[in-house]
Structure formats: structure tokens, C-alpha cells
Design an enzyme around this catalytic site. Sequence first.
Site, short mmCIF file in Angstrom:
data_model
loop_
_atom_site.label_atom_id
_atom_site.label_comp_id
_atom_site.label_asym_id
_atom_site.label_seq_id
_atom_site.Cartn_x
_atom_site.Cartn_y
_atom_site.Cartn_z
N ASN A 142 61.35 42.73 30.92
CA ASN A 142 60.88 44.03 31.44
C ASN A 142 60.13 43.82 32.75
O ASN A 142 59.98 42.69 33.23
CB ASN A 142 60.02 44.73 30.39
CG ASN A 142 58.81 43.90 30.02
OD1 ASN A 142 57.94 43.66 30.84
ND2 ASN A 142 58.78 43.43 28.77
N ASP A 186 54.85 41.43 15.87
CA ASP A 186 53.88 42.18 16.66
C ASP A 186 52.61 41.33 16.75
O ASP A 186 51.89 41.17 15.76
CB ASP A 186 53.60 43.54 16.02
CG ASP A 186 52.80 44.43 16.95
OD1 ASP A 186 51.80 43.94 17.54
OD2 ASP A 186 53.17 45.60 17.12
O1 C5P Z 1 53.95 48.93 20.16
P1 C5P Z 1 53.71 48.75 21.62
O2 C5P Z 1 54.58 47.68 22.24
O3 C5P Z 1 53.71 49.99 22.43
O4 C5P Z 1 52.20 48.22 21.66
C1 C5P Z 1 51.62 47.75 22.81
C2 C5P Z 1 50.52 46.80 22.48
O5 C5P Z 1 50.91 45.89 21.47
C3 C5P Z 1 50.16 45.92 23.66
O6 C5P Z 1 48.79 45.57 23.55
C4 C5P Z 1 51.06 44.73 23.48
O7 C5P Z 1 50.55 43.57 24.13
C5 C5P Z 1 51.04 44.57 21.99
N1 C5P Z 1 52.28 44.03 21.40
C6 C5P Z 1 52.26 42.76 20.85
N2 C5P Z 1 53.41 42.25 20.27
C7 C5P Z 1 54.52 42.99 20.22
C8 C5P Z 1 54.55 44.28 20.77
C9 C5P Z 1 53.41 44.76 21.37
O8 C5P Z 1 51.24 42.07 20.91
N3 C5P Z 1 55.59 42.48 19.65
#
Ligand code: C5P
Length: 403
Positions: free
Chosen positions: A212, A308
Site C-alpha cells: 500500500n 492483527d
Molecule cells: O483494522 P485496521 O487495519 O483499520 O486497523 C488499523 C490499526 O490496526 C492500525 O493501528 C494498524 O497499525 C493496526 N493493524 C495491525 N495489524 C493488522 C492490521 C492493522 O497492527 N493486521
Amino acid sequence: MLVGKRILLVIGGGIAAYKSLELIRRLQDRGATVRAILTKAGTEFVTPLSVGSLTGDKVFQELFSLTDENDMGHIELSRDADLMVVAPATADLMAKMANGHSNDLASTALLATDKRVLIAPAMNVRMWLHPATQRNLATLRGDGVSVVGPNDGSMACGEFGPGRMAEVPEIIAAIEAMMANPAVSHPLKGRKVVVTSGPTREAIDPVRYISNHSSGKQGHAIARAAAEAGAEVTLVTGPVAIPDPVGVNVVHVESARDMLAAVEKALPAAIAVFAAAVADWRVADVAGGKIKKGAGGPPSLAFVENPDILATVAGLKAGRPDLVVGFAAETDNVIDNARAKLARKGCDLIVANDVATGTGTFGGDANTVHLVTPDGVETWARQSKDEVARALVARLADRLGKT
Ligand code: C5P
């Protein structure tokens, strides 16, 4: 907060010296008295007349000037101030300070002072990144000198990177913080902080990947600000085009799973800030060899969900950081989505920002953020990513102090 404070400003020889004229005015607006020492190189960029007209005082320039010494000796000059500020702090001034030189008025006053010193470095990016300057910076930090900036950005010399002097409001904020809490110049001293930054790359085959547009600017700025606040910082970053922040332990990773492993290795920590744009999915079966264009047409890829990282760390039963901070990059319903994310991920704070097309947040130097906690939402005015980082770190240090 600065009413009645006496600030001795050392103006070094750099193009950023023009900002120091503005700094004098803004400090006076806040009730401070400013005296200025102008180095010989400084006179190449601003004149003694303009500096003196603003301070309303004589401009101190010469170490061996009979009149200067009669008016006020260099020892008295530095002792008389509440705080010394060096802006711009050139590579040469930093080198002199780090090595205890005293061959002109500025370096002598800096060596003779028993007051706190703030430097606002400004120089060409290569001069800033040179090991000699970084050595001097580490020495100065060790000596208790406070540092504001430099910021990333395009420079007067046409290059891009860290080296731009901090903006006047940032220097003033640093001065006010030092004045407000003279004992605590490093509120995160002795604390460990982990920051993730940048994108991740998820392999399709040995030569292709999915990623990205994250530039890593905000995450790197947070790591830098935490280091400035005295923390021991580990930055786990995906592939980015910006330099590693100095004074920070940097771990370079590619995939989300690598990032999680590096974060787990860096724990325990008092604060974890997850600013990385982690890929939500990865390709289920990464091809062992390059996928060939063929008669079968384009391949179809099956995806599986990535771990996550934020939710994993926020949910740790043992060794959870005291403060877990997530980011929410949204293109619509920014605050509602951030609120939902706060609950879903189990973190303490979400920094929500609008990354919709036209906001310029992705890859840009500025950010408009909303701080979302279980107590409510606070919206910060649009400011540079460095300013957001410093304000966020100050807020986190404050909250940590109260836990
Ligand atoms: O769910 P989303 O990607 O929108 O959430 C964003 C937050 O979660 C950010 O702080 C990002 O660094 C973290 N994140 C993470 N691991 C993932 C997806 C998101 O740490 N696989």
C-alpha cells in the site's frame, strides 16, 4: 507561561536564521525577554541591526570585545538567562558544544552556562546524517541538552530529508515544556516504546507482492519524538523510502507476520504505537517460482487473513504494554469507525485520520487527527506529522505518569 523569563538565544550561521527573528517576536509575545548572541557565520544570514531592533538590546557578538565585556561578561551573560536556546544549531555549533570548545562568544557562553540548553538543529540532510553529527548529537543528549527537530522536508539547498529547523511554534512548545517542568526534560526516560511504521509487503511469488501507499512518515516521526522524550525506542518498519530515525533501534521487516514477530521480540514495553499500514490479507499459497503468463489467463489468488498485530498486543494477558495506541486511516465516517475500532481492538487510544483522496495525508507532511478514547473525541488542528508526533508523545507520557 514565559512571562518574565529571560532567554539567551544563540543564532548560528544557517539559512534558517531568518526564522530566529520570528522566534524572538513570538517569545516576546509570550512575555519573555530575549537577548541574542549572533555568531560570525550568523551575521552572513541576519544582520546585527535586525536582531538588535527586535530584542531591543545590544547584540552580543565578540568574545574579546572590551565594550561587550564591560557591559556584561560572557559568564554573566549565560548565567543571567533562565534558558539558552541555540537556533539554528549548525553542525559546527553542535560539534563545538559536544567537544567543549570555547573559541568564540557563542561556544564560550554555552560552555560557561549552568542553565538548561535547547538546540534546534538545522543543516543539510547529509551533514545531519553524517556519523560525526550523530555522535555529537548523542553526546549532547547525554550531557542533558534538549533537542527540538530537525524536521523532514525539502530544504533550501534543494535536497529532501531530515535537517529543516523545527518551526517557531514547535521551538516555543519545547521551551514552554522545559519551563513548565524543569526537572522533566525527558518524560519517557527509562521507558521502552515500540512503534510500527510503513506498509507491509505480502508476497505473491518471489518477484511480486501486494502492498500500500504508506510512507512511514507519521510512524517514524513518533519513534523520533519518543526518542527525543528520552525513551528507549524500537521501530519496526516495513519497506519505506525515508531514512531511519536516529537514536532509535530500527528493525526492518516485510510481511505482517514478520512485523508481529519483531514486535513480540521488542516487548515488554510501556507504550506500543501501531502506526503501520499492515496488509489485512496475504496470498494463501505463495508461488515458489515466478508465475508465468500463459494460456490459462491471469491467475486467481486466494487470500487468508493476516494476524492483527494491534489486537494481538492489546489482548495480551501477560506483559501488555501500559498504553496501546492504534491508528485508523479512514476515508469516511472517520470518528464512528475509530470508535468501533477502539472497542474491537481493545486498545487504549485510537489516532484517527482522514486519508480520503484530496486530503494529502498519505505520503504528505501534514495530518489532521482525532484522538479517540473511551472518554471521548478530541480533534487536533491540522499540523505537521512531526508536530502530531510530539504532541502525541507528550500526551502518552502524561497518561503514563498518571497510571
Ligand atoms: O483494522 P485496521 O487495519 O483499520 O486497523 C488499523 C490499526 O490496526 C492500525 O493501528 C494498524 O497499525 C493496526 N493493524 C495491525 N495489524 C493488522 C492490521 C492493522 O497492527 N493486521
